[in-house]
Design a protein around this motif. Sequence first.
Motif, PDB file in Angstrom:
ATOM      1  N   PHE A 154      -9.361   0.923   0.898  1.00 25.66           N
ATOM      2  CA  PHE A 154      -9.562   1.675   2.132  1.00 25.66           C
ATOM      3  C   PHE A 154     -10.258   2.998   1.897  1.00 25.66           C
ATOM      4  N   GLY A 155     -11.027   3.419   2.893  1.00 29.07           N
ATOM      5  CA  GLY A 155     -11.569   4.756   2.928  1.00 29.07           C
ATOM      6  C   GLY A 155     -10.534   5.736   3.445  1.00 29.07           C
ATOM      7  N   SER A 156     -10.919   7.000   3.533  1.00 27.13           N
ATOM      8  CA  SER A 156      -9.988   8.050   3.971  1.00 27.13           C
ATOM      9  C   SER A 156      -9.839   8.122   5.482  1.00 27.13           C
ATOM     10  N   PHE A 184       0.843  -1.190   0.000  1.00 33.36           N
ATOM     11  CA  PHE A 184       0.000   0.000   0.000  1.00 33.36           C
ATOM     12  C   PHE A 184       0.882   1.245   0.000  1.00 33.36           C
ATOM     13  N   TRP A 225      -1.992  12.878   2.536  1.00 34.33           N
ATOM     14  CA  TRP A 225      -3.313  13.183   3.064  1.00 34.33           C
ATOM     15  C   TRP A 225      -3.931  12.002   3.804  1.00 34.33           C
ATOM     16  N   GLY A 226      -3.156  10.927   3.909  1.00 37.34           N
ATOM     17  CA  GLY A 226      -3.608   9.790   4.700  1.00 37.34           C
ATOM     18  C   GLY A 226      -4.336   8.702   3.942  1.00 37.34           C
ATOM     19  N   GLN A 227      -4.585   8.879   2.680  1.00 42.60           N
ATOM     20  CA  GLN A 227      -5.314   7.880   1.901  1.00 42.60           C
ATOM     21  C   GLN A 227      -4.422   6.689   1.591  1.00 42.60           C
ATOM     22  N   LEU A 228      -4.910   5.494   1.920  1.00 39.98           N
ATOM     23  CA  LEU A 228      -4.187   4.258   1.635  1.00 39.98           C
ATOM     24  C   LEU A 228      -4.622   3.730   0.280  1.00 39.98           C
ATOM     25  N   ILE A 229      -3.671   3.577  -0.610  1.00 41.74           N
ATOM     26  CA  ILE A 229      -3.943   3.083  -1.951  1.00 41.74           C
ATOM     27  C   ILE A 229      -3.288   1.720  -2.122  1.00 41.74           C
ATOM     28  N   LEU A 262      -9.903   3.381  10.194  1.00 41.84           N
ATOM     29  CA  LEU A 262      -9.991   3.119   8.762  1.00 41.84           C
ATOM     30  C   LEU A 262     -10.950   1.976   8.480  1.00 41.84           C
TER      31      LEU A 262
END
Lengths: 111, 115
Positions: free
Chosen positions: B106-108, A35, A40-44, B91
């Motif tokens: 996952f969400g933000s 990941f 901004w904290g978004q996990l991709i 999360l």
Amino acid sequence: GIQVEQSPPDLILQEGANSTLRCNFSDSVNNLQWFHQNPWGQLINLFYIPSGTKQNGRLSATTVATERYSLLYISSSQTTDSGVYFCAVERTTDSWGKLQFGAGTQVVVTP
Amino acid sequence: GAGVSQTPSNKVTEKGKYVELRCDPISGHTALYWYRQSLGQGPEFLIYFQGTGAADDSGLPNDRFFAVRPEGSVSTLKIQRTERGDSAVYLCASSLEAGTREKLFFGSGTQLSVL
């Protein structure tokens, strides 16, 4: 529980450079995912790769399950690659989705 | 929806209060997961739903934490008598099916701050 160790903990790259991130794990796994968490904290989700090699653009990953490690390669890095890269594994004996995350590699790509 | 949606994005509460955090998974995803991430660490597993039932809740830290998914879609994580140590990003993730090895999305997250 399973131990997941990522190295290096921090990495500073000049734009255009290549790098390799490593993930070692202590038990047999049937699920390994990489990941990227952006600033901004978004996990991709980058890869689902319990074994073998996959490529997606400038990123590729290889997992050698028998030796309990995985590698993430970043080629021709860009500033947008900055963030934290996490390796997450699921033990063969655990329920689906119970991923154990490593502590991550913080990557900073400078212009 | 296009992605996993979590509300609120930020929640500030006082010690001892009750909070609810909501997760709306990707449409058609049957598996739903809650994780918690403290500053500087990787996410930690809390609970996993397959449909309406909690298939694995072994990550819930104590009985102040509870989660439901009554209709197999939206889920709510409930925390009673909040403590300062509960402060973290919560999360939510979903995947297409359980029992198959698929990617988690996952969400933000919800940033929970307990004062």
